[in-house]
Design an enzyme around this catalytic site. Sequence first.
Site, PDB file in Angstrom:
ATOM      1  N   ASP A 193      94.586  12.700  65.261  1.00  0.00           N
ATOM      2  CA  ASP A 193      95.268  12.290  66.492  1.00  0.00           C
ATOM      3  C   ASP A 193      95.373  13.454  67.477  1.00  0.00           C
ATOM      4  OD1 ASP A 193      96.655  10.522  68.205  1.00  0.00           O
ATOM      5  OD2 ASP A 193      98.593  11.205  67.448  1.00  0.00           O
ATOM      6  N   ARG A 234     103.963   8.253  84.565  1.00  0.00           N
ATOM      7  CA  ARG A 234     103.933   9.689  84.851  1.00  0.00           C
ATOM      8  C   ARG A 234     103.751  10.015  86.318  1.00  0.00           C
ATOM      9  NH1 ARG A 234     101.382   9.107  79.919  1.00  0.00           N
ATOM     10  NH2 ARG A 234     102.813   9.764  78.292  1.00  0.00           N
ATOM     11  N   ASN A 247      92.244  10.140  70.975  1.00  0.00           N
ATOM     12  CA  ASN A 247      91.800  10.155  69.588  1.00  0.00           C
ATOM     13  C   ASN A 247      90.855   8.995  69.262  1.00  0.00           C
ATOM     14  OD1 ASN A 247      94.614   8.768  69.867  1.00  0.00           O
ATOM     15  ND2 ASN A 247      93.697   7.821  68.066  1.00  0.00           N
ATOM     16  N   ASN A 304     101.304  18.137  74.818  1.00  0.00           N
ATOM     17  CA  ASN A 304     101.109  16.720  75.062  1.00  0.00           C
ATOM     18  C   ASN A 304     101.090  16.475  76.562  1.00  0.00           C
ATOM     19  OD1 ASN A 304     101.821  13.708  74.983  1.00  0.00           O
ATOM     20  ND2 ASN A 304     101.662  14.160  72.808  1.00  0.00           N
ATOM     21  N   TRP A 305     102.007  15.662  77.103  1.00  0.00           N
ATOM     22  CA  TRP A 305     101.964  15.306  78.529  1.00  0.00           C
ATOM     23  C   TRP A 305     102.729  16.284  79.414  1.00  0.00           C
ATOM     24  CZ3 TRP A 305     106.557  14.793  80.961  1.00  0.00           C
ATOM     25  CH2 TRP A 305     107.682  14.531  80.176  1.00  0.00           C
TER      26      TRP A 305
END
Length: 617
Positions: A333, A150, A288, A421-422
């Site tokens: 999760d 990333r 998680n 999420n990302w």
Amino acid sequence: MKYHLTSPSMKTLLAPGIVAALALISTVAAQQPRAVDANILKATGTANDPMSGSWLTYGLTQGETRYSPLKQIDASNVGKLGLSWSYELGAGGGNQEATPLVWNNTIYGITTWSVVFAVDARNGKQVWRWDPEVNQSAVRQRMCCGVLNRGLALANGLIFAPINDGRLVALDALTGKVKWEARVAYPQDWYSLTIAPRIAGNKVVLGVAGGDHPTRGFIDAYEIAIGRRAWRFYTVPGDPSKGFEDDAQRSAAKTWAGDWWKMGGGGSVWDGMAYDPETSTVYAGTGNAEPWPEKFRGAKGLDNLYTCSIVALDANTGKLKWHYQEVPNDNWDLDAVGGFILTDVQIKGRTRKVIMQAPKDGVFYVLDRVTGEFISAAPFVQVNWTKGFDEKTGRPFINSEAFYDDKTPVQIYPTGGGAHNWAPMSYNPATGLVYLPASQGNYTFLAADEVIGYPFGHPGVAFPKPGVKPIVPPIIGPEPLAGQRGILEAWDPLNQKLVWRTAGGGAMGGGTVTTAGNLVFQVIGDGRLLAYSAGKGEKLLELKTNRNGAAAPITYMVDGKQYVAFLAGTGRPPQTEGPTDAKVDNPPMLFAFELGTAALQPPVAPTRAAPGAEPHQ
């Protein structure tokens, strides 16, 4: 007495050759790029930015706002944006998720298999390229989360690159030569590195991926100059018989039961991090609990700290300052790893230093970043794992119906992969809005009879049988945008309400950047570049790159010209092994756009699996 080179008296004392040599040294010194140090990073993206137009850290500012003060491109002319140049990243093998950095007229990026590159930010010509030569056949099946990265970190003339196989490498930013290498973790232990490191004073910090395997999450800090590890903070406690590393681990152990350490515990730190130089605090979001169902962790009625939490650490020592757990006893999760935004806002006539997060669980959180005090929380998509939050403590009221066993499936909102999420969000101080890519929907959970290991993880869940009706706990949150899975929201964090939204993007694609030109740029996972007016959400631009698996955009300025750039493309199939610079059809690329150009677009890529198919870490 001080002499100057131009002084006649000084010239008579020096031989002509020495004078020439000194003149050359003076000229070379003047041409050297200004080093990026802690003070410059602190000012980046602000009105006092000494390198305005650069992009020196993952979130542009150390507050991770992704707000650019550039405004050459604005709502009146963004429609004239066109492709300026492109650069082939290599053979690929997975999605692009990296945010590039810009310094010294150079774009620095990282692509699949952790290959690092530097190109001229004006024309895309390669300056250098460095391949860490990961042993693909040995480690591919031990890495849960694909071969993506990333981003990078930059400081003191060094580029810090996280390598998928567990190494952290410092490269000379001008040459690409290795300066030092540190071993963070080993793929044999199911760890990998996908996170973008952050600079925290004289240290570089990062966390590890692999939390769906039997791993114990942690955050590391390394000395910038020599690569020596300065500290490590574990996000879950280890085997009590071996003693605890600190009081934080001792306290956390009281929230676990049985032999939890044999399954690792989870809590990986694979995306969201930030650094506050004013308080010398590192913030990290933890993943998680592992395995997912509580029956495998003996977790009934226990919180399992510090999973699904925000942890605030002293940047000098790694000691815990405070924590806030978003999802106690996580069974779904719902990692708390979505990116952060640090800013100062007025709340009830008082300036508050806040940290904001919109993680996978579908709730937007606002906390005091100095004390960890809960300020507010509200769902930004439909959720049913919680009924709401205690207004004083911020503890969620978890729906008892949301806990599942191995007999009856339970349908949980938000969707698998999470509401956010990302894909990076951004914050515009002029509008006061956060531009948040999100996914709508649900996912059905059922516990397995036993925990079975797969290359993607050891979650301990099973697929429900067709035709079995799941339990659906009560749902709260805004009504979904009809017919859409991925959306872009403009969210008011102070009033915790939706201002505008539109179709496009999602939890794992659709990252944004916002600018002083009253713009929000978004890149959709299918490779489209979009621009909206920041205040009202009017679509002003849509450009295709014919590449899926696209990462979030950046904007920068070189030689008085503003650009928008991002990485996109998957290249060869994910499981393919081979040279990272092999020639392939439709390779992944770095694209740069400027006003008034119309360079040819790349050819259409063949249809493949939908982007984001790899596990999320």
